[in-house]
Design a protein around this motif. Structure first.
Motif, mmCIF file in Angstrom:
data_model
loop_
_atom_site.group_PDB
_atom_site.id
_atom_site.type_symbol
_atom_site.label_atom_id
_atom_site.label_comp_id
_atom_site.label_asym_id
_atom_site.label_seq_id
_atom_site.Cartn_x
_atom_site.Cartn_y
_atom_site.Cartn_z
ATOM 1 N N ILE A 195 0.843 -1.212 0.000
ATOM 2 C CA ILE A 195 0.000 0.000 0.000
ATOM 3 C C ILE A 195 0.871 1.253 0.000
ATOM 4 C CG2 ILE A 195 -1.615 1.334 1.416
ATOM 5 C CD1 ILE A 195 -2.860 -1.363 2.264
ATOM 6 N N ILE A 196 1.895 1.231 0.856
ATOM 7 C CA ILE A 196 2.795 2.397 0.918
ATOM 8 C C ILE A 196 3.500 2.602 -0.426
ATOM 9 C CG2 ILE A 196 4.909 3.270 1.994
ATOM 10 C CD1 ILE A 196 3.972 1.871 4.586
ATOM 11 N N GLN A 197 3.958 1.520 -1.009
ATOM 12 C CA GLN A 197 4.615 1.627 -2.322
ATOM 13 C C GLN A 197 3.670 2.194 -3.367
ATOM 14 O OE1 GLN A 197 6.005 -2.339 -3.057
ATOM 15 N NE2 GLN A 197 7.818 -2.142 -1.719
ATOM 16 N N ASN A 198 2.423 1.713 -3.361
ATOM 17 C CA ASN A 198 1.443 2.223 -4.341
ATOM 18 C C ASN A 198 1.194 3.711 -4.131
ATOM 19 O OD1 ASN A 198 1.164 -0.289 -5.512
ATOM 20 N ND2 ASN A 198 -0.576 -0.878 -4.190
ATOM 21 N N ARG A 199 1.095 4.107 -2.852
ATOM 22 C CA ARG A 199 0.863 5.540 -2.603
ATOM 23 C C ARG A 199 2.049 6.385 -3.066
ATOM 24 N NH1 ARG A 199 -2.158 5.804 3.319
ATOM 25 N NH2 ARG A 199 -4.107 4.786 2.650
ATOM 26 N N VAL A 200 3.250 5.881 -2.797
ATOM 27 C CA VAL A 200 4.433 6.635 -3.253
ATOM 28 C C VAL A 200 4.439 6.769 -4.774
ATOM 29 C CG1 VAL A 200 6.946 6.553 -3.413
ATOM 30 C CG2 VAL A 200 5.816 6.046 -1.238
ATOM 31 N N LEU A 201 4.086 5.671 -5.468
ATOM 32 C CA LEU A 201 4.022 5.713 -6.934
ATOM 33 C C LEU A 201 2.978 6.703 -7.417
ATOM 34 C CD1 LEU A 201 4.363 1.913 -7.816
ATOM 35 C CD2 LEU A 201 6.026 3.729 -8.247
ATOM 36 N N ILE A 202 1.834 6.696 -6.701
ATOM 37 C CA ILE A 202 0.764 7.638 -7.092
ATOM 38 C C ILE A 202 1.235 9.081 -6.926
ATOM 39 C CG2 ILE A 202 -1.514 8.491 -6.422
ATOM 40 C CD1 ILE A 202 -2.261 5.564 -5.780
ATOM 41 N N VAL A 203 1.911 9.337 -5.781
ATOM 42 C CA VAL A 203 2.427 10.692 -5.547
ATOM 43 C C VAL A 203 3.436 11.088 -6.635
ATOM 44 C CG1 VAL A 203 3.782 12.117 -3.990
ATOM 45 C CG2 VAL A 203 1.971 10.653 -3.080
ATOM 46 N N ILE A 204 4.332 10.136 -6.943
ATOM 47 C CA ILE A 204 5.343 10.438 -7.977
ATOM 48 C C ILE A 204 4.684 10.701 -9.318
ATOM 49 C CG2 ILE A 204 7.257 9.442 -9.304
ATOM 50 C CD1 ILE A 204 8.085 8.001 -6.706
ATOM 51 N N LEU A 205 3.699 9.875 -9.670
ATOM 52 C CA LEU A 205 2.986 10.065 -10.935
ATOM 53 C C LEU A 205 2.255 11.407 -10.963
ATOM 54 C CD1 LEU A 205 1.533 6.470 -11.520
ATOM 55 C CD2 LEU A 205 3.326 7.623 -12.835
ATOM 56 N N ALA A 206 1.678 11.759 -9.797
ATOM 57 C CA ALA A 206 0.969 13.050 -9.728
ATOM 58 C C ALA A 206 1.945 14.200 -9.942
ATOM 59 C CB ALA A 206 0.263 13.177 -8.394
ATOM 60 N N ILE A 207 3.130 14.097 -9.290
ATOM 61 C CA ILE A 207 4.132 15.155 -9.447
ATOM 62 C C ILE A 207 4.584 15.260 -10.901
ATOM 63 C CG2 ILE A 207 6.484 15.818 -8.836
ATOM 64 C CD1 ILE A 207 5.932 14.616 -6.047
ATOM 65 N N VAL A 208 4.847 14.083 -11.502
ATOM 66 C CA VAL A 208 5.266 14.078 -12.914
ATOM 67 C C VAL A 208 4.191 14.676 -13.796
ATOM 68 C CG1 VAL A 208 5.829 12.593 -14.857
ATOM 69 C CG2 VAL A 208 6.837 12.147 -12.614
ATOM 70 N N LEU A 209 2.929 14.337 -13.493
ATOM 71 C CA LEU A 209 1.818 14.864 -14.289
ATOM 72 C C LEU A 209 1.717 16.381 -14.159
ATOM 73 C CD1 LEU A 209 -0.623 14.279 -16.091
ATOM 74 C CD2 LEU A 209 -1.984 13.927 -14.024
ATOM 75 N N VAL A 210 1.859 16.860 -12.914
ATOM 76 C CA VAL A 210 1.800 18.312 -12.704
ATOM 77 C C VAL A 210 2.944 19.015 -13.435
ATOM 78 C CG1 VAL A 210 2.034 20.118 -10.972
ATOM 79 C CG2 VAL A 210 0.555 18.152 -10.511
ATOM 80 N N ILE A 211 4.151 18.449 -13.315
ATOM 81 C CA ILE A 211 5.303 19.057 -14.011
ATOM 82 C C ILE A 211 5.065 19.063 -15.509
ATOM 83 C CG2 ILE A 211 7.750 18.732 -14.535
ATOM 84 C CD1 ILE A 211 8.074 17.659 -11.660
ATOM 85 N N THR A 212 4.504 17.972 -16.034
ATOM 86 C CA THR A 212 4.244 17.878 -17.478
ATOM 87 C C THR A 212 3.238 18.948 -17.905
ATOM 88 O OG1 THR A 212 4.671 15.506 -17.406
ATOM 89 C CG2 THR A 212 3.480 16.353 -19.313
ATOM 90 N N ILE A 213 2.188 19.097 -17.065
ATOM 91 C CA ILE A 213 1.165 20.110 -17.426
ATOM 92 C C ILE A 213 1.762 21.513 -17.383
ATOM 93 C CG2 ILE A 213 -0.983 21.147 -16.636
ATOM 94 C CD1 ILE A 213 -1.835 18.336 -15.700
ATOM 95 N N LEU A 214 2.544 21.784 -16.338
ATOM 96 C CA LEU A 214 3.154 23.112 -16.225
ATOM 97 C C LEU A 214 4.118 23.378 -17.385
ATOM 98 C CD1 LEU A 214 3.885 23.225 -12.380
ATOM 99 C CD2 LEU A 214 2.129 24.498 -13.654
ATOM 100 N N THR A 215 4.856 22.335 -17.760
ATOM 101 C CA THR A 215 5.785 22.500 -18.887
ATOM 102 C C THR A 215 5.027 22.788 -20.165
ATOM 103 O OG1 THR A 215 7.331 20.957 -17.825
ATOM 104 C CG2 THR A 215 7.638 21.389 -20.173
ATOM 105 N N ALA A 216 3.952 22.069 -20.347
ATOM 106 C CA ALA A 216 3.149 22.282 -21.559
ATOM 107 C C ALA A 216 2.556 23.684 -21.583
ATOM 108 C CB ALA A 216 2.046 21.231 -21.635
ATOM 109 N N ILE A 217 2.088 24.127 -20.415
ATOM 110 C CA ILE A 217 1.506 25.480 -20.346
ATOM 111 C C ILE A 217 2.589 26.527 -20.636
ATOM 112 C CG2 ILE A 217 0.500 27.152 -18.754
ATOM 113 C CD1 ILE A 217 -0.952 24.806 -17.414
#
Length: 224
Positions: A195-217
């Motif tokens: 569960i902890i590993q999945n949450r960490v992955l979700i957080v990392i994916l969220a951060i990557v997604l946010v960075i990707t969106i900001l970069t695109a903007i």
């Protein structure tokens, strides 16, 4: 096997009670009736001996681990049989009619003195007999208490054996429960780790997604 022995015991108890009653009556009976009762007692004594022999054979067939209690009872019955034979012999000579007739045929004073002496001896004999009977009853009561104590001890040992088996089964169940709890603990630890590993992955994916969106903007704003 023990049921046959107990059946012989009951017959022996009834027979010895009848013999004891008749022995006590012998000195007070008239000559003709005395002879009949004496013959009857002799026959019953033989029957009692045969019962003792049957009981002895039954005891020999009992397994050694259970034979002790029955052997003690046999010793008590043999002692009782010996006492009955002794009392019977004394009762036949106590105040016998033949002795009285001989005494009454002698000189009056001598006969009277000897008769008084016989009365004293008879009273002394009866007193000793009563003491023996009381001692016999005390021994029988003590023996009965010993038998009951032995039976209680056997029951306690059996109960302790059952309790020991229950405790051993409970310990085995506790060991099984501990083993199951250990397995469950390891499973839960693994699940928490995933569960902890999945949450960490979700957080990392969220951060990557946010960075990707900001970069695109950012690229989109620069083009305009």
């Amino acid at each position: 096997m023990s049921s046959d022995f107990e059946g012989y015991e009951q017959d022996f108890a009834v027979l010895t009670a009848e013999i004891t009653n008749k022995i006590a009556r012998v000195p007070r009976l008239p000559p003709d009736e005395k002879k009949q009762v004496v013959a009857n007692v002799e026959k019953q004594l033989e029957e009692a001996k045969e019962l003792l022999e049957q009981m002895d054979l039954e005891v020999r067939e009992i397994p050694p681990q259970s034979r002790g209690m029955y052997s003690n009872r046999m010793r008590s019955y043999k002692q009782e049989m010996g006492k009955l034979e002794t009392d019977f012999k004394r009762s036949r000579i106590a105040y016998s009619d033949e002795v009285r007739n001989e005494l009454l045929g002698d000189d009056g004073n001598s006969s009277e003195n000897q008769l008084i002496k016989l009365r004293e001896e008879r009273a002394h004999l009866l007193d000793n007999t009563e003491r023996l009977e009381r001692s016999s009853r005390r021994l029988e009561a003590g023996y009965q208490i010993a038998v009951e104590t032995e039976q209680i001890g056997q029951e306690m040992l059996e109960n302790l054996s059952h309790d020991r088996e229950k405790i051993q089964r409970a310990r085995e169940r506790l060991r099984e429960t501990d083993a199951n709890l250990g397995k469950s603990s390891r499973v839960l630890t693994g699940m928490l780790r995933r569960i902890i590993q999945n949450r960490v992955l979700i957080v990392i994916l969220a951060i990557v997604l946010v960075i990707t969106i900001l970069t695109a903007i950012t690229f989109s704003v620069r083009r305009h």
